[in-house]
Scaffold this active site. Structure first.
Site, PDB file in Angstrom:
ATOM      1  N   LYS A  10      39.174  37.454  48.081  1.00  0.00           N
ATOM      2  CA  LYS A  10      39.045  36.045  47.646  1.00  0.00           C
ATOM      3  C   LYS A  10      40.316  35.303  48.042  1.00  0.00           C
ATOM      4  CE  LYS A  10      42.099  36.329  43.989  1.00  0.00           C
ATOM      5  NZ  LYS A  10      43.438  35.736  44.023  1.00  0.00           N
TER       6      LYS A  10
ATOM      7  N   ASP B 175      40.499  38.897  37.232  1.00  0.00           N
ATOM      8  CA  ASP B 175      39.721  38.421  38.383  1.00  0.00           C
ATOM      9  C   ASP B 175      38.401  39.183  38.573  1.00  0.00           C
ATOM     10  OD1 ASP B 175      41.781  36.714  38.914  1.00  0.00           O
ATOM     11  OD2 ASP B 175      42.562  37.831  40.631  1.00  0.00           O
TER      12      ASP B 175
HETATM   13  O1  C5P Z   1      44.421  40.690  34.513  1.00  0.00           O
HETATM   14  P1  C5P Z   1      45.254  41.410  35.506  1.00  0.00           P
HETATM   15  O2  C5P Z   1      45.417  42.882  35.160  1.00  0.00           O
HETATM   16  O3  C5P Z   1      44.828  41.207  36.910  1.00  0.00           O
HETATM   17  O4  C5P Z   1      46.703  40.769  35.393  1.00  0.00           O
HETATM   18  C1  C5P Z   1      47.859  41.379  35.944  1.00  0.00           C
HETATM   19  C2  C5P Z   1      49.085  40.716  35.383  1.00  0.00           C
HETATM   20  O5  C5P Z   1      49.215  39.372  35.878  1.00  0.00           O
HETATM   21  C3  C5P Z   1      49.104  40.567  33.864  1.00  0.00           C
HETATM   22  O6  C5P Z   1      49.606  41.726  33.251  1.00  0.00           O
HETATM   23  C4  C5P Z   1      50.009  39.370  33.679  1.00  0.00           C
HETATM   24  O7  C5P Z   1      51.357  39.747  33.787  1.00  0.00           O
HETATM   25  C5  C5P Z   1      49.699  38.493  34.890  1.00  0.00           C
HETATM   26  N1  C5P Z   1      48.677  37.473  34.596  1.00  0.00           N
HETATM   27  C6  C5P Z   1      49.009  36.395  33.799  1.00  0.00           C
HETATM   28  N2  C5P Z   1      48.060  35.447  33.527  1.00  0.00           N
HETATM   29  C7  C5P Z   1      46.827  35.537  34.047  1.00  0.00           C
HETATM   30  C8  C5P Z   1      46.467  36.616  34.883  1.00  0.00           C
HETATM   31  C9  C5P Z   1      47.420  37.573  35.133  1.00  0.00           C
HETATM   32  O8  C5P Z   1      50.144  36.285  33.322  1.00  0.00           O
HETATM   33  N3  C5P Z   1      45.920  34.594  33.769  1.00  0.00           N
END
Ligand code: C5P
Length: 314
Positions: free
Chosen positions: A17, A162
């Site tokens: 994406k 995501d």
């Molecule tokens: O949700 P995901 O595991 O992909 O997120 C990885 C990291 O990215 C989270 O631990 C956080 O530090 C950061 N993140 C964030 N806000 C979001 C998505 C991700 O701070 N909306």
């Protein structure tokens, strides 16, 4: 997400994406950030094969897709390092997704799963999240769960911000952590060039570095610009709040910005938390011209891609 069935094995093409728009609305108490982002699935794919078994084991292995291994070995340091580490082993997000689904289902169905990687990691392209979504869709069908998408989406959101987007594909406005999806209808297909520099970026590190604005932007102008087909409007509306934070962490982001600014794209921006940069091109031919120009600059791995329609129902 394209799916094919061959001798009771499901084959899924899990797309990457880009974020055409990404605004950070604020920091939340749970450590995540509240977002408003427009994501579009694009035609760079990992491939996942899935066959159900009754032995209760998740047998998982990950390989480079044919062609990538040869490129890694032959193209030298700058391009090759886009694919440094293969996400092998039981800590792969695909295994986590299937374990999580089994936990909710309360069953011990097994599977043999093979993942063939093309999407570079630490790139802002969502490769791992797409792999996880592909695994959920495959298991839903092969284990004959027949869960409706909203139910599958809840499990997807537990795995990563995501992952729910990739259950839908196409173009969507995503809010919350990124897990609340509003599909965008009638968004035009865009021709793109994407560059992954030799150094990736860590998503948590980029978010930690970002300062949410006092006066956040809305995605409405990006959506209107895209639907109008007006290139000037699109150029002004493509946006990523995380770019300054990423630029402060890696000199490659600024280098890519300078290179893309001089190459005649309609619009250009970093995707997600980086480190990839993309250009929106006038058409497929224009993308070819830009890709050649950017390849000659030796900035990293260069991909041509287009945005994709929503997933067909599995
Ligand atoms: O949700 P995901 O595991 O992909 O997120 C990885 C990291 O990215 C989270 O631990 C956080 O530090 C950061 N993140 C964030 N806000 C979001 C998505 C991700 O701070 N909306």
């Amino acid at each position: 997400m394209h799916v094919r069935v061959q001798d009771s094995v499901l084959w899924l093409h899990a797309p990457a994406k880009i974020n055409l728009f990404l605004e950070v609305l604020g920091r939340r108490d749970d450590g995540f950030h509240e977002l408003e982002t427009v994501m579009a699935a694009v035609s760079i794919f990992d491939t996942l094969s899935f066959s159900a078994t009754s032995n209760g084991r998740i047998d998982f292995a990950c390989h480079w897709a044919s062609g990538i291994e040869a490129q890694r070995l032959s193209r030298g340091a700058v391009v090759g390092s886009a694919w440094e580490a293969l996400p092998e082993g039981t800590d792969n997000i695909v295994v986590k997704a299937l374990e999580r689904l089994r936990y909710h289902v309360g069953s011990r169905q097994g599977a043999v799963v093979r993942l063939f990687k093309r999407i570079p990691a630490a790139a802002g392209l969502g490769g791992a999240s797409s792999d996880a979504a592909a695994a959920l869709l495959a298991a839903n069908r092969a284990w004959q769960l027949n869960w409706p998408l909203p139910r599958l989406r809840q499990v997807a959101a537990e795995i990563g911000s995501d992952v729910p987007f990739f259950l839908h594909g196409g173009t969507a406005v995503c809010r919350g952590r990124g897990e609340r999806i509003e599909p965008v209808r009638r968004f035009p297909t865009l021709s793109l060039v994407i560059v992954r520099p030799p150094i990736g970026l860590s998503t948590p590190a980029v978010f930690r570095q970002c300062r949410p604005p006092t006066d956040p932007l809305s995605s409405a102008e990006l959506l209107a610009a895209g639907q109008s087909g007006n290139h000037g409007r699109l150029s002004a509306a493509v946006f990523n709040r995380l770019r300054p934070a990423a630029e402060s962490l890696s000199p490659w982001v600024g280098r890519l910005r300078d290179a893309f600014a001089g190459c005649g794209a309609i619009a250009h921006e970093m995707t997600g938390s980086g480190s990839c940069y993309f250009a929106v091109c006038r058409n497929h031919r224009h993308a070819g011209v830009l890709a050649r120009r950017l390849r000659a600059m030796r900035l990293g791995a260069v991909y041509r891609a287009t945005t994709l329609p929503p997933n067909a129902t599995l």
